[in-house]
Design a protein around this motif. Sequence first.
Motif: not given
Length: 166
Positions: A151-160
């Motif tokens: 899935y896509y996220s902000f800055a490849f960070y799963d938490g966003m």
Amino acid sequence: FPDRFCNGNKENDPEGTKPWKSEKITSHTDIYGGDFQGINNKLDYLHDLGITGLYLTPINLAPSNHKYDTTDYQLLDPSFGTEDDFKFLVSKSHDLGIRVMLDGVFNHSGSQFAPWLDVCKKGPDSPYYDWFMINEWPFDQTGQAARKKQYYSFAFYDGMPKLNTN
């Protein structure tokens, strides 16, 4: 960055709030307790400097100090104060000719955002599944899904996780 500007009300400080210091900050998780009251306390000073606008990083409910990982878009983070505290900040700023601009984060949420939690639990059966940019289900829920392009996220960070703005 309200948390790092001025702590005006210690009563709304989250647990673990650090004392103000002048050394280099080494952790992005350190919280210093800056809040709406702290900004209010410095408005005359800012006005005297010639400041005509305040740009605030996100102020919605979120677990981090930076608040870019929104949990609830309808609530102000209580560590900054109340809705009345915020209204007073805007009103007093306007009285001084200072405009207030908010950084709204509407292209991604935080990992504790209720619709995202529902997706993590129910996958494609969640009514919110299409709210996010998910490429593969089930996805790795140990912190590597974004790097695996599940899935896509902000800055490849799963938490966003990225919201589907298409």
